[in-house]
Every structure is written in C-alpha cells, then in structure tokens.
Design an enzyme around this catalytic site. Sequence first.
Site, short mmCIF file in Angstrom:
data_model
loop_
_atom_site.label_atom_id
_atom_site.label_comp_id
_atom_site.label_asym_id
_atom_site.label_seq_id
_atom_site.Cartn_x
_atom_site.Cartn_y
_atom_site.Cartn_z
CB ALA A 129 -0.90 0.00 1.23
CG ASP A 285 -7.42 6.03 10.60
OD1 ASP A 285 -8.47 6.45 10.08
OD2 ASP A 285 -6.34 5.97 9.99
#
Length: 537
Positions: A129, A285
């Site tokens: 990522a 998050d």
Amino acid sequence: MLTPKNIIRLFTIQKILFGYRLNELIDKIPILKPFKYLFFFFPKKINNQSSLGERITRALEELGPIFVKFGQVISTRRDLLPADIANELAKLQDQVTPFAQSEAIKILENEYDKPLKEIFSKIDKKPLAAASIAQVHSALLKNGKKVIIKILRPNIKNQIERDIAILYAIAESLEKFWDESEQVKPIEIVKEYEKTIINELNLKREAANAARLKRNFSGSDLLYVPEIYWEYCRSNILVQERIFGEPIRDIETLKKNNTNMKKLAENGVEIFFTQVFRHNFFHADMHPGNIFVKIEDPNNPKYAAVDFGIIGTLTKDDQYYLAENFLAFFEGNYNKIAQLHIDSGWVPRETRVDELEIAVRTVCEPIFNKPLSEISFANVLISLFNTARQFNMEIQPQLILLQKTLFNIEGLGRELYPNLDLWKTAYPVLKEWMNEQIGVKAVVTDLKENLPLLRQTARDFPRILKEITLRSEQENTNKMKVIEIQKELLKQKNQLFTLSVSVTSFLSGVLIHLFGSSPLIGSTLLFIGVMSFFKAR
C-alpha cells in the site's frame, strides 16, 4: 508567514478550485478572493451538474495527499458540515503513487547499522500500500517471521509544513472576515489536523500505540493486534507482524465462508465501547481499510486491526458525562441530558437548563420513537452537539475523534448485519462501567489504588504535625515582630508630627517677636515649640 513558494502554491490552489467550479468557496476565503478574476478564462474540469460535495472532493484529490488527508479529517465534522458534503469527503481515498523501492532500501540502509541481508531474507519490491504519509512493503525476517515494513515518505515533513502554513493562512483570513468563524473556529480545525498529522510522522509512537492496544486485549477473543519488532523500529520505520485475514469490506467472501455476521457486527460494537470506557484508549482510525477478519472459526470470527497512528483518549469526566448522556437518552431523560451538558462544561454555566432541555427534546424525541435497531448512536451525538452549538458549545476535540470512530464502527456494523441493535450490545458495557465508577466496587478500587499514599501519609503524619506546629510558632513569632515594627513606625510617625509642630511653633514665635505686636502670643508659641521639641525626642 507566507514565503514566495507558499504564494505560488496559493495561486495553484486557486487555479484548481476554479477548475472545479468552486467559485462560491473562493468568495468565502478572503485571502483568495482578490485574485479570482485572473482565473475566469481557465478551462473547467467538471460540469455544472456535479454536486458541491463531489466538486470539493475532486479538487482535494488534485491538490495532493496533504489536502486529501485534511478532507478525510474534516469529513468527520458532521456537526459542522452539511450531510451531502460530509458523505462525499468520506469517500476520499488516501492512495498515491509509491516512491521507488531503491529509495525505500536507501532509507532502511541509512537507519540500520548493519547490512539489510543480516535482518531481512526478503523485501518485496512492490509495496502492499502507498499512502500520503508512508508506504508499506511485505518482508521476511532472517528468523522466518513474516512482517511488514512501513516507511515514511522522503521529505514528507517539509511538504506537510508548507501546506499546513497555507491552511493556517486561509483559516486566519476566514476567522477575520467570516461571520460564522466564531462557531466553526477554522484555526482550531487546522490545529486539530496539524496535531493529528504530526503525530502520524513518528512511527515509534504508532508502535507504542499498537503495543498498548495489544496488552489491553491480551487473552481476548475479540481483537488481534500484530506483534511489534522493536529492535527494527525507528521514528521513520515501523516493523510489525504481517496480518493475514479477510478484508472486512469483502462481505461476499465472509458470507461464502459462513461467517457469523451477526456476531461479527456485535463484536465490533463491543470492541469500540470496551476501548472507550474500560481501557480509555481507542483506535481512532478504524475504517474498513484498517480492519481484517480472522475466520479460522467462522462461528467465532475475530477482528485484526492495523495502522495505529491515530489514537483517542478521554478524561475521566468526559467518559462519565458521555456514558450518562447515552443512558439518559435511552431512558428519555432530556432534563438530565441538558444538566449533564452544563455540568460537563460543554456549554456555558449560565445556560438555562429548561431552555436546553426543550431544545434537546425537540431533536431527540423523533429519534427515540424509532425502533432501537434503527437508532444511530453517531447521529444521536451529532444531533446533541448541533443543538448544544445553539447554546455556544465549545468545540471538544477529544469528542470529535470519538464521534468519527463511532460513525465508522456503526456504519460498518450495519453493513455487516443490517438489523444490528447497537443499544443491546453497548448497554451491558456501559452499565457495567458505570457501576464500577459509582458502586461499592469503585470505592474498594479507589481505596486499593490510594492505599500506598494513605500508608505514606500515616507514616509521615507525626513529622507533618511537628512541621505544622513549628510553622505556627514561627508565624506567631513573626506576627509579634510585625506588631513591634508597626508600633515603632507609629512612634516615629508621631515623633515626626510633634517635631514638625515644634519647628512651626518656634519659628512662628520668633517671627511674631521680631515683627508682630503681640509678645504674649509669640512667647506662647516659643514655649510650645520648645516643649514639643523635647517631647519629640
């Protein structure tokens, strides 16, 4: 202070905003408004039919990763933003072009005092990522452990500081010239964002967050947190165990594997409320990209979390008032909700309870009349905060993170299992926590926690008593000295007065004898002057 580079960046921002037909936004930003006519003839990048939220989102994506991150942060401020704009901003994806593997290798070599081949057997070239702050590579340690390496982007701090300076300039101009700035507090929003993003630049901090979260859930079947390999962590490098599981957004795969979706959804809610109220340390998050599901036992699925850069905590008072607010809402006790908002300091002390109660009732009654499975905790919070804003409620940054996390968890839970009853899952956690705070158990716990202090105080009591006695005696002595000084000053003051009378009388008597026609008065004044002089001595 804006540098020439920042001014050029401001022009670039304005050009992009015009390209996405955001003229109305520019009109509200005084620092951009004077130059808007320069860009009228530039080509537009989007048609007139697109919504305002979509145009803002597309513009932020083009402005770059720091603005994307900013959009993600403010998307959680549903108490300030219209719902359609908040929904569009929530779609922002933090995916950017990865930097070269050669650069990643160079960063690793600079940080470790040994060749990489002595630490890693393999580092994958293609990143798993790539985001605005860092990118992630999978790797294999020499001991055979599968890990991921998270590496901060080169020069990212300078980029962040440049764009933060511009955001502050925009916020300051809004604060000066925008009528609603007192309520919205644009500078506070930028400060909040700056704090969040600066914290994310220290990967050792993220590692510490992960380690604490892992301890909190040790022995639990609810949440798995990856192991941190501290010897390889640096402020710009994080090495942790690689998680294997199904991405939680892949609902089709979860269902194909006969995953118990009801239990999975309920566990997510329990994890959230456990973190907030029992641990007072919550992963802030928890969007779908950061959550995986381990389904070795499909009937007892287990969450696995990653990315611990943003963590939330609350004060004891905020925990208490928040829990009481939820309980009062589901009991329909709107007077208590109003009183709690005042007692907590969320609204000014002078706010009238009856007026706030009526406002809360007006907003909450329609929500309360829905079936429990349809009630949104996040919307309850948003509704309460929006109502309180009418009574000059100050922004509570610590509650914003909580609201954002609750919104994510709740949305995810209902996506997994549409009939999820949040209250049924949350109530036992809240009730147990409240009992621990105010029941006999709480008193016993407080005594246990304070026992060492009580023992030390008892041990020191004779010494403390002696010190108090000595201080009291010293204070009495000092008081006596002060009284003596005051008496002496009064005596000197009287002497000075008598002496002045003596001099005045004596001089007056002499002058009368020399130039006057009344020797008796002159002699009397001379006598008074002489006697006063001897008295003053």
